[in-house]
Design a protein around this motif. Structure first.
Motif, PDB file in Angstrom:
ATOM      1  N   ASP A 229       1.090  -1.252  -0.113  1.00 25.83           N
ATOM      2  CA  ASP A 229       0.262   0.144   0.095  1.00 25.83           C
ATOM      3  C   ASP A 229       0.660   1.243  -0.031  1.00 25.83           C
ATOM      4  O   ASP A 229       0.733   2.063  -0.661  1.00 25.83           O
ATOM      5  N   ASP A 239      -3.593   7.901 -10.399  1.00 24.10           N
ATOM      6  CA  ASP A 239      -4.089   6.160 -10.328  1.00 24.10           C
ATOM      7  C   ASP A 239      -3.378   5.657  -8.453  1.00 24.10           C
ATOM      8  O   ASP A 239      -3.469   4.914  -9.046  1.00 24.10           O
ATOM      9  N   ASN A 240      -3.459   6.378  -7.818  1.00 20.91           N
ATOM     10  CA  ASN A 240      -3.254   6.248  -6.147  1.00 20.91           C
ATOM     11  C   ASN A 240      -5.159   6.240  -5.858  1.00 20.91           C
ATOM     12  O   ASN A 240      -5.888   6.828  -5.765  1.00 20.91           O
ATOM     13  N   PRO A 241      -4.601   4.680  -4.961  1.00 19.92           N
ATOM     14  CA  PRO A 241      -6.524   4.595  -5.035  1.00 19.92           C
ATOM     15  C   PRO A 241      -6.458   4.833  -3.872  1.00 19.92           C
ATOM     16  O   PRO A 241      -8.073   4.853  -3.367  1.00 19.92           O
ATOM     17  N   CYS A 244      -7.444  10.606  -1.729  1.00 17.53           N
ATOM     18  CA  CYS A 244      -9.327  11.530  -1.147  1.00 17.53           C
ATOM     19  C   CYS A 244      -9.241  12.384  -0.446  1.00 17.53           C
ATOM     20  O   CYS A 244      -8.320  12.740  -0.009  1.00 17.53           O
ATOM     21  N   GLU A 264     -14.935   8.345  -4.566  1.00 11.65           N
ATOM     22  CA  GLU A 264     -13.258   7.942  -4.844  1.00 11.65           C
ATOM     23  C   GLU A 264     -12.344   7.546  -3.830  1.00 11.65           C
ATOM     24  O   GLU A 264     -11.070   6.959  -3.354  1.00 11.65           O
ATOM     25  N   ARG A 267     -12.064   3.740  -3.536  1.00  9.63           N
ATOM     26  CA  ARG A 267     -11.140   3.254  -4.009  1.00  9.63           C
ATOM     27  C   ARG A 267     -10.878   1.695  -3.954  1.00  9.63           C
ATOM     28  O   ARG A 267     -10.339   0.549  -4.533  1.00  9.63           O
ATOM     29  N   TYR A 268     -10.138   2.059  -2.458  1.00 11.39           N
ATOM     30  CA  TYR A 268      -9.167   0.792  -2.886  1.00 11.39           C
ATOM     31  C   TYR A 268      -9.521  -0.403  -2.198  1.00 11.39           C
ATOM     32  O   TYR A 268      -9.012  -1.654  -2.326  1.00 11.39           O
ATOM     33  N   SER A 270     -11.146  -2.322  -3.895  1.00 15.09           N
ATOM     34  CA  SER A 270     -11.599  -2.749  -4.816  1.00 15.09           C
ATOM     35  C   SER A 270      -9.525  -3.915  -5.092  1.00 15.09           C
ATOM     36  O   SER A 270      -9.821  -4.801  -5.939  1.00 15.09           O
ATOM     37  N   LEU A 271      -9.027  -3.430  -4.319  1.00 12.17           N
ATOM     38  CA  LEU A 271      -8.235  -4.033  -4.369  1.00 12.17           C
ATOM     39  C   LEU A 271      -8.080  -5.598  -4.255  1.00 12.17           C
ATOM     40  O   LEU A 271      -8.455  -6.048  -3.181  1.00 12.17           O
ATOM     41  N   THR A 305      -3.843  10.847   1.475  1.00 14.37           N
ATOM     42  CA  THR A 305      -3.267   9.097   1.008  1.00 14.37           C
ATOM     43  C   THR A 305      -3.383   8.455   1.697  1.00 14.37           C
ATOM     44  O   THR A 305      -4.276   7.696   2.219  1.00 14.37           O
TER      45      THR A 305
END
Length: 413
Positions: A229, A239-241, A244, A264, A267-268, A270-271, A305
Motif C-alpha cells: 500500500d 492512479d493512487n487508490p 481522497c 473515490e 477505490r481501495y 477493490s484492491l 493518501t
C-alpha cells in the motif's frame, strides 16, 4: 417508557455515549460525551451531547470539555450535564422510577466508583444500579448472535476505545481480570496524530478535533499489506487508490465536514487481498506531464493518501508515536498466555499479525463485530432484559444503608 418502570442501558464511553432501554436492539442516543462552545468571546452557550450533531451547528474550532480522560471519570459536573441532556431531553425518562445498567471501564479506582454512585443515586435518584464491563457484554452479545462459534464459552475481546485499548479474556460471561492487558493508545491519540499529519502537510487543523475525528472514522482503515500500500500511495493522483479529499465547513453553504467523493474514497476496497493490481500500460511521457498537473484544492479542503492506513497502523507499532509499549498483536498474545493452558487455543483471534507469534497447532480465528460502536450496548440490552437482572442490581436503599464500597462488592470489581 416514560410512564412505567424501565431499565436504562448506558455505555458511557470517553468519546461517544450510547443510551437506550433494555430489550431494544439499538440505543436511542449515540452522542458525543462532551460539552463544546464556539470560538470567540460573544458565544457563552455550551452545547451538550446531541446538540453538537444538529445540522445547523458548525463545530469548527470549538472548545471541548470532556468528563472522561484516559478512560476514567474526572469531571462529574460535565458528566451531570451530559446525562441530564440524554436522560431527560432525549430518552425522556424519570430516573427515580428506573434502573440503570452502566458500563464502566475495567479497574475503575474506588474513588471514581464512589463518585459515579453519588451521581447515579444522589444526583439523579435512580432506584437501582447494575455495573458491567465492556468485554463481558460484547461476549454476551456475540454469543447470542453466533452461538455455534461460542460453544467453548470463552473469547478474547479486543476493545479499542477512546483513550486506551484492552485485550480481555472472557470465560462464561465473566472477564478474567488477571488476564487483561492494556495499551494506553486509543482513538483520541490516533485523531491527534492525524491532526498533526494534516497540519504539517496541508492545513492547520490542530483545533479541529471533532472534524478530524469525523474524517478519521470515515476514511481511515487497517491495511492488510503495508509495503504494497505504501508503493501504491506513491503513484500519481489519478492512479493512487487511496487519494481522497475532505471538505471542511465554510460556515455558509455547509456547516458540517464531509468526504468530497465517496466513490473515490472507496477505490481501495477493490484492491486484491494478495499481490498488487495490474498497472495500466500508460505512455510514460504522458504520465509525467499528468503528474505535473496536480488538481487545485480549495482553501477549506485537504487530501489524504497514505495517512488513511498509517494512522491506524500505530495500534500495531506504538513505538512510532514515541510510546514505549508493545503493539496490539503482542498485547493479545500476552493476554492469552496469562490464562490457563486449556483455554489458550480458543482465545486467539487476529490472524495476520498473530500467526507468527502463536504455536502452530493453535487455530487462529477472528470474528468482527456486527457493529463495533454498538456491540457493548447491545450486550447490555440483553443483560438488562434477562430475568435475573434485578437480583444483580444494588438498590438506592441498599446504597443509603451500606454505602458505595460495600455495595460495589456485588459487581466483582
Amino acid at each position: 417508557m416514560t410512564g412505567g418502570s424501565s431499565v436504562v442501558v448506558m455505555d458511557n464511553g470517553g468519546g461517544l455515549l450510547k443510551a437506550g432501554f433494555g430489550g431494544d436492539k439499538d440505543p436511542i442516543a449515540v452522542v458525543p460525551n462532551c460539552m463544546a462552545k464556539a470560538p470567540g468571546g460573544n458565544s457563552k452557550k455550551w452545547l451538550v451531547a446531541d446538540q453538537l450533531q444538529a445540522e445547523d451547528v458548525d463545530v469548527t474550532g470549538m472548545t471541548l470539555k470532556r468528563p472522561i480522560d484516559r478512560g476514567y471519570l474526572i469531571n462529574t459536573e460535565v458528566q451531570r450535564e451530559v446525562w441530564e441532556r440524554v436522560l431527560r431531553g432525549i430518552l425522556q425518562v424519570d430516573p427515580t422510577n428506573s434502573s440503570l445498567l452502566l458500563v464502566e471501564p475495567l479497574f475503575n479506582p474506588p474513588a471514581l466508583q464512589h463518585a459515579t454512585d453519588e451521581l447515579v443515586f444522589e444526583e439523579f435518584g435512580f432506584k437501582s444500579l447494575c455495573v458491567a464491563d465492556a468485554p463481558s457484554l460484547v461476549h454476551l452479545y456475540e454469543a447470542s448472535r453466533q452461538p455455534t462459534l461460542f460453544r467453548a464459552q470463552c473469547s478474547l475481546v479486543v476493545d479499542c476505545g477512546f483513550s486506551f485499548t484492552h485485550a480481555s479474556p472472557v470465560l462464561q460471561n465473566f472477564t478474567l481480570n488477571y488476564g487483561v492487558r492494556r495499551m494506553d493508545l486509543g482513538g483520541k491519540a490516533l485523531t491527534n496524530y492525524l491532526k498533526e499529519l494534516i497540519s504539517y502537510r496541508s492545513l492547520n487543523v490542530m483545533d479541529e478535533t471533532l472534524l478530524i475525528d469525523d474524517a478519521k472514522e470515515k476514511l481511515c482503515f487497517v491495511s492488510l499489506d503495508i509495503p504494497r500500500d505504501l508503493r501504491l500511495a506513491r503513484q500519481s493522483f489519478k492512479d493512487n487508490p487511496f487519494r481522497c479529499s475532505y471538505i471542511l465547513p465554510d460556515g455558509i453553504t455547509h456547516k458540517k465536514g464531509f468526504v468530497k467523493d465517496i466513490d473515490e474514497a472507496r477505490r481501495y476496497c477493490s484492491l486484491p487481498v494478495d499481490g498488487e493490481p495490474e498497472r495500466k500500460d500508460h505512455d510514460m511521457d504522458a504520465n509525467k506531464s499528468e503528474d505535473r498537473k496536480k488538481p487545485e484544492l480549495s482553501q477549506n479542503e485537504f487530501v489524504l493518501t497514505n495517512e488513511r492506513f498509517l494512522v491506524p497502523e500505530m495500534l500495531f507499532h506504538p513505538i512510532d508515536l514515541g510510546m514505549n509499549q508493545a503493539g496490539l498483536a503482542e498485547c493479545l498474545v500476552r493476554a492469552v498466555q496469562s490464562c490457563h493452558p486449556y483455554i489458550q487455543p480458543v482465545l486467539f483471534e487476529r490472524e495476520r499479525e498473530l500467526r507468527p507469534l502463536v504455536p502452530d497447532d493453535y487455530q487462529v480465528k477472528i470474528i468482527r463485530q456486527e457493529n463495533p460502536i454498538l456491540g457493548v450496548w447491545r450486550g447490555g440490552s440483553i443483560l438488562a432484559s434477562s430475568p435475573d437482572f434485578e437480583s444483580m442490581c444494588v438498590t438506592k436503599s441498599e446504597y443509603e444503608e451500606m454505602g458505595s464500597a460495600r455495595c460495589r462488592r456485588r459487581f466483582f470489581h
